[in-house]
Scaffold this active site. Structure first.
Site, PDB file in Angstrom:
ATOM      1  N   SER A  84      39.844  42.322  38.438  1.00  0.00           N
ATOM      2  CA  SER A  84      38.946  41.532  37.599  1.00  0.00           C
ATOM      3  C   SER A  84      38.116  42.471  36.723  1.00  0.00           C
ATOM      4  CB  SER A  84      38.020  40.691  38.485  1.00  0.00           C
ATOM      5  OG  SER A  84      37.181  39.895  37.686  1.00  0.00           O
ATOM      6  N   GLY A  85      38.044  42.148  35.443  1.00  0.00           N
ATOM      7  CA  GLY A  85      37.279  42.976  34.512  1.00  0.00           C
ATOM      8  C   GLY A  85      38.069  44.125  33.918  1.00  0.00           C
ATOM      9  N   LYS A 129      42.593  42.432  31.018  1.00  0.00           N
ATOM     10  CA  LYS A 129      43.868  41.723  30.877  1.00  0.00           C
ATOM     11  C   LYS A 129      43.801  40.644  29.801  1.00  0.00           C
ATOM     12  CE  LYS A 129      43.722  40.426  35.168  1.00  0.00           C
ATOM     13  NZ  LYS A 129      42.458  41.064  35.583  1.00  0.00           N
ATOM     14  N   SER A 186      47.054  39.010  40.275  1.00  0.00           N
ATOM     15  CA  SER A 186      48.283  39.108  41.081  1.00  0.00           C
ATOM     16  C   SER A 186      48.238  40.348  41.967  1.00  0.00           C
ATOM     17  CB  SER A 186      49.546  39.046  40.232  1.00  0.00           C
ATOM     18  OG  SER A 186      49.410  39.470  38.928  1.00  0.00           O
TER      19      SER A 186
END
Length: 186
Positions: free
Chosen positions: A24-25, A28, A96
């Protein structure tokens, strides 16, 4: 019934999945948005499947256990497979965290139809960025099971493309993806 080849020919492009993975962060979604804008400017037919958005609808019944995370990726991959069959270039943005889930997603596609992009960002950098406030909420004890901290994130061993966001900004990363992806007419 039309075939996937007929649908792709009608769109004059080679359908594929570009699967962005990272903590996260990592960047993407930002990088995928830049890639999609560039492909759209080239007249390509695209769609971004963002795991955060899917969790608000398609995957709203899933939590953050290992099994739920794997099911989240499975559903995203199945949706992407349908979109590729429709002739689209699909950009999937999803942490993922498990290699086995990414491999299972890859197995749904022909080898030339799946490109894994590892958006590599150290946790310390992701914590500084913290666009969704998840790391701050984790530090305050409001949430747990954050990939890379108290939940695993298995780094890809053989992604087609590795983007080090400590060395490249989002625009440079997007350019690397575009240079790697050949989405010409079929």
């Amino acid at each position: 019934m039309l075939t996937s080849s007929q649908r792709a020919a009608h769109k004059a492009q080679t359908p594929l999945v570009i699967w962005f993975t990272g903590v996260s962060g990592a960047g993407k979604s930002t990088i995928a948005a830049l890639v999609e804008q560039a492909l759209h400017a080239q007249g390509k037919h695209t769609y971004t499947l963002d795991a955060d958005i899917a969790r608000g609808g398609l995957n709203r019944d899933l939590g953050f256990t290992k099994g739920d995370r794997q099911e989240n990726v499975r559903r995203l991959a199945e949706c992407a497979r349908l979109m590729v069959d429709a002739g689209l270039i699909v950009l999937v943005t999803s942490i993922s965290p498990y290699a086995s889930s990414r491999h299972a997603a890859r197995d749904l596609f022909a080898p030339e139809q799946f490109i894994e992009v590892f958006v590599d960002t150290p946790i310390a950098v992701a914590q500084q960025r913290d666009p969704k406030g998840l790391y701050a909420r984790y530090a305050q004890g409001q949430i747990s099971q954050l990939s890379g901290l108290d939940a695993p994130y298995e780094r890809p061993a053989q992604a087609e493309l590795w983007l080090d966001t400590t060395q490249l900004d989002a625009s440079q990363c997007a350019q690397r993806v575009l240079a790697h992806v050949v989405v010409g007419a079929i």
